[in-house]
Design a protein around this motif. Structure first.
Motif, PDB file in Angstrom:
ATOM      1  N   GLU A 190      -7.842   1.201  11.604  1.00 53.16           N
ATOM      2  CA  GLU A 190      -6.962   0.062  11.335  1.00 53.16           C
ATOM      3  C   GLU A 190      -6.075   0.276  10.104  1.00 53.16           C
ATOM      4  O   GLU A 190      -5.243  -0.573   9.773  1.00 53.16           O
ATOM      5  CB  GLU A 190      -7.794  -1.206  11.145  1.00 53.16           C
ATOM      6  CG  GLU A 190      -8.600  -1.280   9.854  1.00 53.16           C
ATOM      7  CD  GLU A 190      -9.909  -0.479   9.889  1.00 53.16           C
ATOM      8  OE1 GLU A 190     -10.663  -0.518   8.897  1.00 53.16           O
ATOM      9  OE2 GLU A 190     -10.172   0.162  10.930  1.00 53.16           O
ATOM     10  N   LEU A 191      -6.248   1.402   9.401  1.00 54.86           N
ATOM     11  CA  LEU A 191      -5.521   1.627   8.147  1.00 54.86           C
ATOM     12  C   LEU A 191      -4.060   1.997   8.398  1.00 54.86           C
ATOM     13  O   LEU A 191      -3.757   2.892   9.183  1.00 54.86           O
ATOM     14  CB  LEU A 191      -6.188   2.740   7.337  1.00 54.86           C
ATOM     15  CG  LEU A 191      -5.538   3.040   5.976  1.00 54.86           C
ATOM     16  CD1 LEU A 191      -5.710   1.860   5.034  1.00 54.86           C
ATOM     17  CD2 LEU A 191      -6.123   4.299   5.365  1.00 54.86           C
ATOM     18  N   HIS A 192      -3.165   1.288   7.700  1.00 62.91           N
ATOM     19  CA  HIS A 192      -1.749   1.624   7.711  1.00 62.91           C
ATOM     20  C   HIS A 192      -1.206   1.502   6.296  1.00 62.91           C
ATOM     21  O   HIS A 192      -1.789   0.796   5.457  1.00 62.91           O
ATOM     22  CB  HIS A 192      -0.967   0.715   8.667  1.00 62.91           C
ATOM     23  CG  HIS A 192      -1.262   0.967  10.109  1.00 62.91           C
ATOM     24  ND1 HIS A 192      -2.313   0.354  10.761  1.00 62.91           N
ATOM     25  CD2 HIS A 192      -0.676   1.774  11.022  1.00 62.91           C
ATOM     26  CE1 HIS A 192      -2.361   0.776  12.014  1.00 62.91           C
ATOM     27  NE2 HIS A 192      -1.374   1.638  12.198  1.00 62.91           N
ATOM     28  N   ILE A 193      -0.105   2.170   6.025  1.00 64.07           N
ATOM     29  CA  ILE A 193       0.478   2.163   4.680  1.00 64.07           C
ATOM     30  C   ILE A 193       1.957   1.800   4.769  1.00 64.07           C
ATOM     31  O   ILE A 193       2.591   1.965   5.812  1.00 64.07           O
ATOM     32  CB  ILE A 193       0.316   3.531   3.999  1.00 64.07           C
ATOM     33  CG1 ILE A 193       0.914   4.619   4.882  1.00 64.07           C
ATOM     34  CG2 ILE A 193      -1.136   3.826   3.666  1.00 64.07           C
ATOM     35  CD1 ILE A 193       1.010   5.971   4.220  1.00 64.07           C
ATOM     36  N   ASP A 194       2.492   1.308   3.658  1.00 66.06           N
ATOM     37  CA  ASP A 194       3.903   0.926   3.628  1.00 66.06           C
ATOM     38  C   ASP A 194       4.810   2.111   3.296  1.00 66.06           C
ATOM     39  O   ASP A 194       5.914   2.217   3.819  1.00 66.06           O
ATOM     40  CB  ASP A 194       4.124  -0.200   2.611  1.00 66.06           C
ATOM     41  CG  ASP A 194       3.400  -1.478   3.011  1.00 66.06           C
ATOM     42  OD1 ASP A 194       3.457  -1.834   4.202  1.00 66.06           O
ATOM     43  OD2 ASP A 194       2.779  -2.102   2.130  1.00 66.06           O
ATOM     44  N   ASP A 201       2.327   8.919  11.535  1.00 67.13           N
ATOM     45  CA  ASP A 201       1.455   8.110  12.390  1.00 67.13           C
ATOM     46  C   ASP A 201       0.985   6.840  11.687  1.00 67.13           C
ATOM     47  O   ASP A 201       0.904   5.769  12.303  1.00 67.13           O
ATOM     48  CB  ASP A 201       0.226   8.925  12.815  1.00 67.13           C
ATOM     49  CG  ASP A 201       0.562   9.967  13.874  1.00 67.13           C
ATOM     50  OD1 ASP A 201       1.621   9.841  14.506  1.00 67.13           O
ATOM     51  OD2 ASP A 201      -0.239  10.912  14.044  1.00 67.13           O
ATOM     52  N   LEU A 202       0.676   6.939  10.389  1.00 76.51           N
ATOM     53  CA  LEU A 202       0.042   5.825   9.676  1.00 76.51           C
ATOM     54  C   LEU A 202       1.021   4.896   8.969  1.00 76.51           C
ATOM     55  O   LEU A 202       0.653   3.780   8.597  1.00 76.51           O
ATOM     56  CB  LEU A 202      -0.958   6.364   8.642  1.00 76.51           C
ATOM     57  CG  LEU A 202      -2.171   7.140   9.176  1.00 76.51           C
ATOM     58  CD1 LEU A 202      -3.058   7.592   8.028  1.00 76.51           C
ATOM     59  CD2 LEU A 202      -2.970   6.289  10.155  1.00 76.51           C
ATOM     60  N   ILE A 203       2.243   5.322   8.760  1.00 76.36           N
ATOM     61  CA  ILE A 203       3.167   4.517   7.974  1.00 76.36           C
ATOM     62  C   ILE A 203       3.731   3.368   8.810  1.00 76.36           C
ATOM     63  O   ILE A 203       3.941   3.489  10.017  1.00 76.36           O
ATOM     64  CB  ILE A 203       4.311   5.404   7.419  1.00 76.36           C
ATOM     65  CG1 ILE A 203       5.050   4.697   6.289  1.00 76.36           C
ATOM     66  CG2 ILE A 203       5.267   5.814   8.528  1.00 76.36           C
ATOM     67  CD1 ILE A 203       5.978   5.618   5.501  1.00 76.36           C
ATOM     68  N   ASN A 204       3.963   2.254   8.150  1.00 79.31           N
ATOM     69  CA  ASN A 204       4.543   1.082   8.806  1.00 79.31           C
ATOM     70  C   ASN A 204       6.042   1.270   9.031  1.00 79.31           C
ATOM     71  O   ASN A 204       6.693   2.077   8.349  1.00 79.31           O
ATOM     72  CB  ASN A 204       4.312  -0.166   7.950  1.00 79.31           C
ATOM     73  CG  ASN A 204       2.861  -0.602   7.960  1.00 79.31           C
ATOM     74  OD1 ASN A 204       2.184  -0.484   8.976  1.00 79.31           O
ATOM     75  ND2 ASN A 204       2.379  -1.102   6.823  1.00 79.31           N
ATOM     76  N   GLN A 235       0.572  13.166  10.033  1.00 79.02           N
ATOM     77  CA  GLN A 235      -0.353  12.058   9.816  1.00 79.02           C
ATOM     78  C   GLN A 235       0.331  10.897   9.106  1.00 79.02           C
ATOM     79  O   GLN A 235       0.080   9.726   9.418  1.00 79.02           O
ATOM     80  CB  GLN A 235      -1.555  12.550   9.004  1.00 79.02           C
ATOM     81  CG  GLN A 235      -2.737  11.597   9.012  1.00 79.02           C
ATOM     82  CD  GLN A 235      -3.995  12.243   8.446  1.00 79.02           C
ATOM     83  OE1 GLN A 235      -4.041  12.614   7.278  1.00 79.02           O
ATOM     84  NE2 GLN A 235      -5.020  12.362   9.285  1.00 79.02           N
ATOM     85  N   LYS A 255      10.466   4.210  14.270  1.00 76.81           N
ATOM     86  CA  LYS A 255       9.990   3.365  13.164  1.00 76.81           C
ATOM     87  C   LYS A 255      11.085   3.099  12.125  1.00 76.81           C
ATOM     88  O   LYS A 255      10.874   2.310  11.198  1.00 76.81           O
ATOM     89  CB  LYS A 255       8.791   4.024  12.474  1.00 76.81           C
ATOM     90  CG  LYS A 255       7.512   4.012  13.307  1.00 76.81           C
ATOM     91  CD  LYS A 255       6.332   4.518  12.475  1.00 76.81           C
ATOM     92  CE  LYS A 255       5.021   4.387  13.231  1.00 76.81           C
ATOM     93  NZ  LYS A 255       3.855   4.818  12.414  1.00 76.81           N
ATOM     94  N   SER A 287       0.832  -1.201   0.000  1.00 76.65           N
ATOM     95  CA  SER A 287       0.000   0.000   0.000  1.00 76.65           C
ATOM     96  C   SER A 287       0.867   1.250   0.000  1.00 76.65           C
ATOM     97  O   SER A 287       1.881   1.319   0.705  1.00 76.65           O
ATOM     98  CB  SER A 287      -0.920   0.013   1.225  1.00 76.65           C
ATOM     99  OG  SER A 287      -0.160  -0.021   2.419  1.00 76.65           O
TER     100      SER A 287
END
Length: 341
Positions: free
Chosen positions: A220-224, A244-247, A241, A272, A166
């Motif tokens: 639950e949404l996360h991105i690569d 916060d959301l990135i893997n 943002q 991370k 993603s």
């Protein structure tokens, strides 16, 4: 040969200047036919750049997105009448490591040298790329910004790790639209998610797998990986943002331009193990790749055509000013200037 140059002398005020062009010093003479207004042009036109910068750079001819028709080439590389896209970046030196668009010595049209808002443009033959026949010339006019997305995606492809299930794009403007479109073409097996602030604009991203309002993202949404195409005052919130959301070990590409320093949550970047890199402008190879994309995937041109906000025939300074004023009123898309023949 006498050339007419339309320079911005002060915010919202153009003036006409005349200069001589030498025909036989190895350059190509191109008559611009279709130009596209960029946000950078508007910052000069509206006077929103720092007063010191405006004082240093004006008067200056604007526009760095444009195509034209070859008038004369003493070197014989191009025939009269050929349609070409003009590359605004002008490197002064060559470096085997640093790309031409990042060399501090390079000049750039509409920034450190006169742009394409001229009757004729004298340009080196290596700064031109032939356009496909029968291409939509209004779309071809903003090939430069498409090449910028091509550039950053090419760099990203060399940096990112192999997990690319993603990819998120922040920004529902022109750059976000183009970048997410090219990402979907380059990585067809990846989910392309677009995050924005306007549901109306997001509705135009029909090629994306999903779009989200930044205020309504599933928990639950996360991105690569992620691309920040917001810029301006929206950059801090967008980058926060994304982080916060990135893997973990994801890659963040920064494209949005901000006039002021942007605070970044370095603690989470460290925790991370994120990679973050910036991209600006493009070079010859990016333009060549973009033109090849136009040829091999004509549907890209159709999608890009959705970005055209208005096409304005220009003959006089008053027409140019009118087109720039129209650009201030648009909410989305590109304002095209078509020189009257």
């Amino acid at each position: 040969m006498i050339n007419t140059v339309y320079r911005l002398a002060a915010p919202r005020r153009f003036e006409i200047c005349f200069e001589n062009i030498e025909l036989f010093r190895g350059n190509v003479i191109v008559r611009p036919t279709h130009l596209s207004i960029c946000n950078a042009d508007m910052r000069y036109y509206l006077g929103t750049r720092d007063a010191k910068i405006l004082a240093e750079k004006l008067p200056m001819a604007l526009i760095h997105e444009g195509i034209g028709e070859v008038v004369f080439d003493c070197g014989g590389n191009f025939k009269s009448g050929e349609k070409v896209v003009m590359i605004p970046n002008k490197p002064i030196e060559k470096n085997d490591v640093i790309a031409e668009n990042y060399l501090r010595s390079s000049k750039f049209c509409g920034s450190s040298m006169d742009g394409f808002l001229q009757e004729y443009v004298e340009i080196e033959p290596e700064r031109l790329v032939r356009l496909p026949k029968d291409i939509n010339l209004n779309v071809a006019a903003f090939t430069e910004i498409v090449s910028v997305s091509m550039h950053t995606i090419s760099r990203f492809d060399k940096i990112e790790h192999s997990i690319r299930n993603s990819i998120g794009v922040w920004g529902n403007g022109n750059l976000g639209y183009i970048t997410s479109l090219l990402l979907k073409h380059r990585f067809p097996d990846s989910k392309i998610f677009v995050f924005g602030t306007s549901q109306e604009k997001l509705a135009d991203f029909t090629f994306a797998d999903e779009t989200f309002m930044i205020t309504d993202i599933p928990g639950e949404l996360h991105i690569d990986h992620a691309f920040e195409c917001v810029g301006g005052n929206g950059s801090p919130a967008a980058i926060e943002q994304i982080i916060d959301l990135i893997n973990p070990e994801g890659t963040i590409s920064i494209l949005g331009v901000s006039e002021y320093p942007v605070p970044i949550n370095t603690r989470m970047i460290l925790e991370k193990g994120l990679r973050m890199f910036g991209s600006s402008r493009s070079g010859v190879c990016d333009f060549v790749k973009t033109i090849e994309l136009y040829k091999s995937n004509p549907e890209i041109i159709d999608y890009l055509g959705n970005l055209i906000s208005s096409v304005n025939t220009v003959r006089t300074v008053a027409d140019i000013k009118s087109a720039f004023e129209k650009d201030t009123q648009k909410s989305f898309g590109k304002t095209i200037l078509k020189w009257d023949e």
